[in-house]
Motif scaffolding. Structure first.
Motif, PDB file in Angstrom:
ATOM      1  N   UNK A   1       0.810  -1.075   0.060  1.00 28.00           N
ATOM      2  CA  UNK A   1      -0.016   0.291   0.017  1.00 28.00           C
ATOM      3  C   UNK A   1       0.642   1.578  -0.134  1.00 28.00           C
ATOM      4  N   UNK A   2       1.909   1.357   0.835  1.00 25.68           N
ATOM      5  CA  UNK A   2       2.887   2.467   0.692  1.00 25.68           C
ATOM      6  C   UNK A   2       3.677   2.566  -0.254  1.00 25.68           C
ATOM      7  N   UNK A   3       3.955   1.403  -0.984  1.00 25.84           N
ATOM      8  CA  UNK A   3       4.549   1.551  -2.385  1.00 25.84           C
ATOM      9  C   UNK A   3       3.762   2.365  -3.252  1.00 25.84           C
ATOM     10  N   UNK A   4       2.432   1.993  -3.492  1.00 26.11           N
ATOM     11  CA  UNK A   4       1.645   2.829  -4.435  1.00 26.11           C
ATOM     12  C   UNK A   4       1.461   4.218  -4.037  1.00 26.11           C
ATOM     13  N   UNK A   5       1.708   4.619  -2.448  1.00 28.63           N
ATOM     14  CA  UNK A   5       1.721   5.993  -2.499  1.00 28.63           C
ATOM     15  C   UNK A   5       2.904   6.626  -2.949  1.00 28.63           C
ATOM     16  N   UNK A   6       3.909   5.935  -2.939  1.00 28.87           N
ATOM     17  CA  UNK A   6       5.161   6.707  -3.286  1.00 28.87           C
ATOM     18  C   UNK A   6       5.495   6.333  -4.634  1.00 28.87           C
TER      19      UNK A   6
ATOM     20  N   UNK B   1      -0.804   7.531  -5.236  1.00 29.32           N
ATOM     21  CA  UNK B   1      -2.412   7.169  -4.679  1.00 29.32           C
ATOM     22  C   UNK B   1      -2.237   7.575  -3.363  1.00 29.32           C
ATOM     23  N   UNK B   2      -3.342   8.237  -2.954  1.00 29.58           N
ATOM     24  CA  UNK B   2      -3.522   8.825  -1.746  1.00 29.58           C
ATOM     25  C   UNK B   2      -4.122   7.638  -0.641  1.00 29.58           C
ATOM     26  N   UNK B   3      -2.801   6.884  -0.140  1.00 31.38           N
ATOM     27  CA  UNK B   3      -3.110   6.013   0.755  1.00 31.38           C
ATOM     28  C   UNK B   3      -2.766   6.253   2.203  1.00 31.38           C
ATOM     29  N   UNK B   4      -3.670   5.600   3.073  1.00 34.49           N
ATOM     30  CA  UNK B   4      -3.461   5.678   4.636  1.00 34.49           C
ATOM     31  C   UNK B   4      -3.730   4.202   4.967  1.00 34.49           C
ATOM     32  N   UNK B   5      -2.516   4.048   6.060  1.00 36.93           N
ATOM     33  CA  UNK B   5      -2.718   2.649   6.741  1.00 36.93           C
ATOM     34  C   UNK B   5      -2.984   2.852   8.084  1.00 36.93           C
ATOM     35  N   UNK B   6      -4.001   2.370   8.520  1.00 40.16           N
ATOM     36  CA  UNK B   6      -4.541   2.372   9.682  1.00 40.16           C
ATOM     37  C   UNK B   6      -4.050   1.139  10.521  1.00 40.16           C
TER      38      UNK B   6
END
Length: 329
Positions: free
Chosen positions: A160-165, A169-174
């Protein structure tokens, strides 16, 4: 105008509570439920009819990209709660955790780009930290996969973080810590204790009662998750949701004993013991980041949350409801 929200894993424990709260707050909600031949919608069927009628239910599987892409059509924000989570089962069927937790997450991320979503909120777990190397556990704590389940969640988080970087992509991980409350599966320790007490057993069969956890009441977890919506400060961030209070399983038994006025004794059950190196001995969250970025803090202490949970189980334990481990976060 409120955003249009897709919730994967909506039929599960946290997912059903999240879906309910989103409807109450005026969001348009589409619920992706795992397709099954029984046409079962899990805990969504437990919702009040006035809530249920407002939910658009679609059936499918996050392992199928075309299904995910279709479910995301005309959606603004997706909450990804769909996952295989039962740790003991991950010892027996690790590849299924790869398929659902990693490949399924990739489908969510790809479809979010193709559908130009405003935000992806991906659900992690405190298990990714393994046994605490320091407390309270900050988001910078090393990631340690002590079970195939936790390893699959670490991989999904990093994906998920890689898609943000890589793709913006505006991704947040909770990262919720040890959520408990009404509707939780009996595989979890608090429902295990409560169900035995309600069944009239004062000698509890439990595993490691000296391990510590940071127990978060489900409504607090849901409130924290909703606070991610539209919060650009949370994009590209990993954020813990926890109380910052560390308690042993033995402490939980003592509190339930006081709330029920039942003298409870503990008997070790070997079947509930994880392999030595797989047991997470200590968890306690640092929630400063959640307070600073989300403006979130828990509203229930353990006694309050357990009181609500006990009442729910007392009203439902004899109704033959199904505790499903699949797609419950």
């Amino acid at each position: 105008m409120k955003q249009r929200i897709l919730v994967t894993g909506s039929e599960g424990f946290i997912g059903s509570h999240l879906t309910t709260e989103l409807i109450k707050r005026g969001y348009k909600v589409r619920a992706l439920c795992l397709y099954n031949s029984f046409n079962d919608i899990g805990w969504l069927k437990d919702l009040a009819p006035t809530i249920l009628k407002e939910i658009e239910i679609v059936r499918g599987d996050i392992k199928d990209y075309d299904c995910v892409k279709s479910a995301m059509k005309d959606i603004d924000v997706v909450f990804n709660l769909a996952a295989l989570i039962a740790i003991p089962y991950s010892y027996n069927a690790p590849e299924s955790y790869i398929d659902t937790n990693i490949k399924g997450t990739m489908n969510i991320l790809r479809a979010a780009i193709d559908n130009q979503l405003e935000q992806v909120i991906h659900t992690s777990t405190s298990e990714v930290y393994g046994t605490a190397q320091f407390v309270p556990i900050t988001e910078n704590h090393p990631l340690v996969g002590q079970s195939p389940y936790s390893a699959s969640k670490i991989a999904a988080d990093q994906l998920a973080y890689s898609y943000y970087c890589s793709f913006g992509l505006p991704v947040s991980v909770v990262r919720p810590f040890n959520t408990y409350g009404p509707r939780q599966s009996l595989r979890a320790v608090i429902p295990t204790i409560i169900s035995q007490v309600i069944s009239g057993n004062n000698e509890l069969k439990l595993g490691n009662v000296d391990a510590t956890r940071d127990f978060n009441f489900v409504q607090d977890t849901v409130n924290g998750m909703i606070s991610f919506i539209g919060n650009a400060g949370a994009f590209g961030e990993f954020i813990n949701l926890g109380t910052g209070v560390e308690v042993t399983i033995k402490d939980v038994v003592k509190t339930i004993s006081q709330l029920t006025n039942v003298d409870l004794q503990i008997k070790m059950d070997e079947q509930r013991i994880r392999p030595d190196k797989s047991e997470v001995e200590r968890l306690c969250a640092c929630n400063k980041k959640a307070k600073n970025i989300l403006g979130w803090s828990p509203e229930h202490n353990l006694e309050q949350g357990l009181g609500i949970t006990l009442k729910w189980f007392e009203n439902h334990i004899d109704n033959g409801f199904i505790f499903s481990d699949r797609y419950i976060v």
